[in-house]
Design a protein around this motif. Structure first.
Motif, PDB file in Angstrom:
ATOM      1  N   PHE A   1      -0.065   4.833 -16.648  1.00 19.44           N
ATOM      2  CA  PHE A   1       0.044   5.130 -15.214  1.00 19.44           C
ATOM      3  C   PHE A   1      -0.063   3.851 -14.390  1.00 19.44           C
ATOM      4  CE2 PHE A   1      -1.253   6.641 -11.026  1.00 19.44           C
ATOM      5  CZ  PHE A   1      -0.296   7.622 -10.815  1.00 19.44           C
ATOM      6  N   MET A   2      -0.902   2.921 -14.810  1.00 20.07           N
ATOM      7  CA  MET A   2      -1.017   1.650 -14.094  1.00 20.07           C
ATOM      8  C   MET A   2       0.296   0.867 -14.160  1.00 20.07           C
ATOM      9  SD  MET A   2      -3.831   1.393 -12.479  1.00 20.07           S
ATOM     10  CE  MET A   2      -3.575   3.116 -12.110  1.00 20.07           C
ATOM     11  N   LEU A   3       0.994   0.944 -15.281  1.00 22.54           N
ATOM     12  CA  LEU A   3       2.320   0.300 -15.362  1.00 22.54           C
ATOM     13  C   LEU A   3       3.277   0.938 -14.356  1.00 22.54           C
ATOM     14  CD1 LEU A   3       2.748  -0.138 -19.215  1.00 22.54           C
ATOM     15  CD2 LEU A   3       2.282  -1.928 -17.519  1.00 22.54           C
ATOM     16  N   HIS A   4       3.233   2.272 -14.251  1.00 23.35           N
ATOM     17  CA  HIS A   4       4.047   2.967 -13.252  1.00 23.35           C
ATOM     18  C   HIS A   4       3.686   2.492 -11.844  1.00 23.35           C
ATOM     19  CE1 HIS A   4       5.359   6.055 -10.475  1.00 23.35           C
ATOM     20  NE2 HIS A   4       4.094   6.375 -10.242  1.00 23.35           N
ATOM     21  N   MET A   5       2.389   2.316 -11.583  1.00 19.04           N
ATOM     22  CA  MET A   5       1.951   1.875 -10.259  1.00 19.04           C
ATOM     23  C   MET A   5       2.422   0.456  -9.956  1.00 19.04           C
ATOM     24  SD  MET A   5       0.602   4.414  -8.816  1.00 19.04           S
ATOM     25  CE  MET A   5      -0.061   3.539  -7.400  1.00 19.04           C
TER      26      MET A   5
ATOM     27  N   TRP B   1       0.836  -1.212   0.000  1.00 18.47           N
ATOM     28  CA  TRP B   1       0.000   0.000   0.000  1.00 18.47           C
ATOM     29  C   TRP B   1       0.867   1.256   0.000  1.00 18.47           C
ATOM     30  CZ3 TRP B   1      -4.738   1.079  -1.251  1.00 18.47           C
ATOM     31  CH2 TRP B   1      -5.693   0.069  -1.241  1.00 18.47           C
ATOM     32  N   ILE B   2       1.949   1.216   0.755  1.00 15.30           N
ATOM     33  CA  ILE B   2       2.865   2.363   0.778  1.00 15.30           C
ATOM     34  C   ILE B   2       3.455   2.582  -0.610  1.00 15.30           C
ATOM     35  CG2 ILE B   2       5.096   3.162   1.689  1.00 15.30           C
ATOM     36  CD1 ILE B   2       4.197   1.836   4.397  1.00 15.30           C
ATOM     37  N   GLY B   3       3.790   1.507  -1.314  1.00 20.61           N
ATOM     38  CA  GLY B   3       4.267   1.630  -2.689  1.00 20.61           C
ATOM     39  C   GLY B   3       3.237   2.308  -3.580  1.00 20.61           C
ATOM     40  N   GLY B   4       1.971   1.962  -3.372  1.00 20.41           N
ATOM     41  CA  GLY B   4       0.901   2.592  -4.142  1.00 20.41           C
ATOM     42  C   GLY B   4       0.753   4.071  -3.831  1.00 20.41           C
ATOM     43  N   ILE B   5       0.777   4.395  -2.559  1.00 19.32           N
ATOM     44  CA  ILE B   5       0.654   5.802  -2.153  1.00 19.32           C
ATOM     45  C   ILE B   5       1.827   6.621  -2.695  1.00 19.32           C
ATOM     46  CG2 ILE B   5       0.695   7.369  -0.161  1.00 19.32           C
ATOM     47  CD1 ILE B   5      -0.811   5.057   1.368  1.00 19.32           C
ATOM     48  N   SER B   6       3.027   6.090  -2.531  1.00 17.58           N
ATOM     49  CA  SER B   6       4.218   6.802  -3.011  1.00 17.58           C
ATOM     50  C   SER B   6       4.191   6.963  -4.528  1.00 17.58           C
ATOM     51  CB  SER B   6       5.485   6.055  -2.586  1.00 17.58           C
ATOM     52  OG  SER B   6       5.570   5.999  -1.184  1.00 17.58           O
ATOM     53  N   GLY B   7       3.710   5.935  -5.229  1.00 16.94           N
ATOM     54  CA  GLY B   7       3.599   6.004  -6.681  1.00 16.94           C
ATOM     55  C   GLY B   7       2.619   7.072  -7.131  1.00 16.94           C
TER      56      GLY B   7
ATOM     57  N   THR C   1       5.571  12.771 -18.787  1.00 14.75           N
ATOM     58  CA  THR C   1       5.659  11.961 -19.999  1.00 14.75           C
ATOM     59  C   THR C   1       6.764  10.929 -19.853  1.00 14.75           C
ATOM     60  OG1 THR C   1       4.852  13.809 -21.326  1.00 14.75           O
ATOM     61  CG2 THR C   1       6.014  12.058 -22.509  1.00 14.75           C
ATOM     62  N   LEU C   2       7.893  11.331 -19.301  1.00 14.73           N
ATOM     63  CA  LEU C   2       8.993  10.404 -19.064  1.00 14.73           C
ATOM     64  C   LEU C   2       8.583   9.311 -18.093  1.00 14.73           C
ATOM     65  CD1 LEU C   2      11.928   9.473 -19.305  1.00 14.73           C
ATOM     66  CD2 LEU C   2      12.540  11.214 -17.610  1.00 14.73           C
ATOM     67  N   LEU C   3       7.861   9.664 -17.042  1.00 15.00           N
ATOM     68  CA  LEU C   3       7.418   8.673 -16.056  1.00 15.00           C
ATOM     69  C   LEU C   3       6.581   7.584 -16.711  1.00 15.00           C
ATOM     70  CD1 LEU C   3       7.261   7.998 -12.949  1.00 15.00           C
ATOM     71  CD2 LEU C   3       5.046   9.163 -13.002  1.00 15.00           C
ATOM     72  N   LEU C   4       5.737   7.973 -17.648  1.00 14.25           N
ATOM     73  CA  LEU C   4       4.816   7.023 -18.276  1.00 14.25           C
ATOM     74  C   LEU C   4       5.381   6.368 -19.528  1.00 14.25           C
ATOM     75  CD1 LEU C   4       1.424   8.949 -18.016  1.00 14.25           C
ATOM     76  CD2 LEU C   4       2.573   7.534 -16.310  1.00 14.25           C
ATOM     77  N   ASN C   5       6.516   6.815 -19.990  1.00 15.20           N
ATOM     78  CA  ASN C   5       7.065   6.383 -21.267  1.00 15.20           C
ATOM     79  C   ASN C   5       7.468   4.904 -21.276  1.00 15.20           C
ATOM     80  OD1 ASN C   5       8.010   6.767 -23.917  1.00 15.20           O
ATOM     81  ND2 ASN C   5      10.097   6.874 -23.146  1.00 15.20           N
ATOM     82  N   VAL C   6       6.965   4.169 -22.273  1.00 13.26           N
ATOM     83  CA  VAL C   6       7.363   2.776 -22.468  1.00 13.26           C
ATOM     84  C   VAL C   6       7.823   2.543 -23.914  1.00 13.26           C
ATOM     85  CG1 VAL C   6       5.938   1.827 -20.611  1.00 13.26           C
ATOM     86  CG2 VAL C   6       4.965   2.055 -22.900  1.00 13.26           C
ATOM     87  N   ASP C   7       8.170   3.631 -24.607  1.00 15.15           N
ATOM     88  CA  ASP C   7       8.564   3.558 -26.023  1.00 15.15           C
ATOM     89  C   ASP C   7       9.715   2.590 -26.290  1.00 15.15           C
ATOM     90  OD1 ASP C   7       6.717   5.530 -26.417  1.00 15.15           O
ATOM     91  OD2 ASP C   7       8.139   7.087 -26.983  1.00 15.15           O
ATOM     92  N   TYR C   8      10.534   2.347 -25.313  1.00 13.62           N
ATOM     93  CA  TYR C   8      11.755   1.566 -25.507  1.00 13.62           C
ATOM     94  C   TYR C   8      11.663   0.145 -24.943  1.00 13.62           C
ATOM     95  CZ  TYR C   8      12.364   2.948 -20.682  1.00 13.62           C
ATOM     96  OH  TYR C   8      12.153   3.161 -19.344  1.00 13.62           O
TER      97      TYR C   8
END
Length: 140
Positions: free
Chosen positions: A56-60, A8-14, A34-41
């Protein structure tokens, strides 16, 4: 129960990191969110038709995996309650990850000092929130 708290802490921090970088990008036009969400590579992911929510879910997912990993690593050296350790480690991880900006045209230039600074500040915030919440909520 402790594992669930750390997840849960990981989720809150994310979420805190995401909101900070989104607001920062909206205010400054520096493409740090944009960089945070970027998966182009990233193979396979780059071919998925992801919208902002999906990215954003991938970031989470990364956040809820990363925080327990950091916790376990710091526990191994007796620093799992050390706020400074989370802040330092998160800022170092952020600084290293910033290099991925060179893999996409949508993200800031690798030598964009302002974007780098904003990116690292966001990761300092991520680490601080993580360490603060772990110190307050997770008791052995």
């Amino acid at each position: 129960m402790r594992r669930l708290k750390i997840i849960w802490i990981g989720g809150i921090s994310g979420v805190v990191l995401g909101v900070f970088l989104k607001l920062t990008e909206q205010i400054t036009s520096n493409r740090v969110y944009t960089l945070l969400l970027n998966v182009d590579y990233i193979p396979i992911l780059k071919d998925l038709p992801l919208n902002e929510f999906g990215e954003f879910m991938l970031h989470m997912i990364v956040s809820v995996i990363l925080v327990p990993v950091i916790y376990v690593a710091l526990k191994q050296i007796g620093h799992e309650q050390n706020l400074f350790a989370y802040t330092l480690l998160s800022s170092l991880i952020g600084a290293v990850i910033y290099i991925t900006t060179s893999f996409s045209e949508r993200t800031p230039d690798l030598l964009d000092g302002t974007s780098f600074l904003l990116w690292v500040i966001g990761h300092v915030l991520f680490g601080w929130v993580t360490g603060f919440l772990i110190a307050k909520i997770v008791k052995d």
